[in-house]
Design a protein around this motif. Structure first.
Motif, PDB file in Angstrom:
ATOM      1  N   ASP A   1       0.944  -1.404  -0.118  1.00 56.54           N
ATOM      2  CA  ASP A   1      -0.113   0.036  -0.011  1.00 56.54           C
ATOM      3  C   ASP A   1       0.912   1.139  -0.075  1.00 56.54           C
ATOM      4  O   ASP A   1       0.653   2.093  -0.693  1.00 56.54           O
ATOM      5  CB  ASP A   1      -0.754   0.223   1.260  1.00 56.54           C
ATOM      6  N   GLU A   2       2.015   1.228   0.793  1.00 58.76           N
ATOM      7  CA  GLU A   2       2.723   2.305   0.857  1.00 58.76           C
ATOM      8  C   GLU A   2       3.464   2.502  -0.477  1.00 58.76           C
ATOM      9  O   GLU A   2       3.934   3.632  -1.268  1.00 58.76           O
ATOM     10  CB  GLU A   2       3.866   2.318   1.916  1.00 58.76           C
TER      11      GLU A   2
ATOM     12  N   SER B   1       0.834   4.179  -2.854  1.00 56.61           N
ATOM     13  CA  SER B   1       1.033   5.736  -2.451  1.00 56.61           C
ATOM     14  C   SER B   1       1.879   6.447  -2.962  1.00 56.61           C
ATOM     15  O   SER B   1       1.956   7.602  -3.507  1.00 56.61           O
ATOM     16  CB  SER B   1       0.606   5.718  -0.947  1.00 56.61           C
TER      17      SER B   1
ATOM     18  N   THR C   1       2.025   9.366  -5.924  1.00 51.77           N
ATOM     19  CA  THR C   1       2.260  10.883  -5.600  1.00 51.77           C
ATOM     20  C   THR C   1       3.382  11.133  -6.522  1.00 51.77           C
ATOM     21  O   THR C   1       3.297  12.401  -7.108  1.00 51.77           O
ATOM     22  CB  THR C   1       2.915  10.717  -4.176  1.00 51.77           C
TER      23      THR C   1
END
Length: 75
Positions: free
Chosen positions: A58-59, A62, A66
């Motif tokens: 998930d990181e 993300s 970004t």
């Protein structure tokens, strides 16, 4: 140099010794600490530490999203 079973010295084109081939089945236990010292093999503890420092899926998503938003794309 003395010939030893399981150890072969490799020479370059000029005949100068350049590398060594070692039979790990025969001498692996004896050179294990050297290989660990130079980083050729890792202990399980090293793997676990690196694994715990890793980011989650998930990181990763993300961070990628970004980054994509900062790219100069034209619409």
């Amino acid at each position: 140099m003395k010939e030893i079973a399981g150890i072969q010295f490799n020479k370059d084109a000029s005949g100068k010794e350049q590398s060594v081939t070692i039979d790990l089945k025969k001498y692996g236990n004896e050179i294990q600490s050297f290989l660990m010292k130079i980083g050729a093999i890792e202990t399980a503890d090293t793997f676990e530490k690196r694994w715990s420092d890793a980011i989650s899926g998930d990181e990763l998503v993300s961070r990628v999203q970004t980054h994509i938003k900062t790219l100069p794309w034209k619409r």
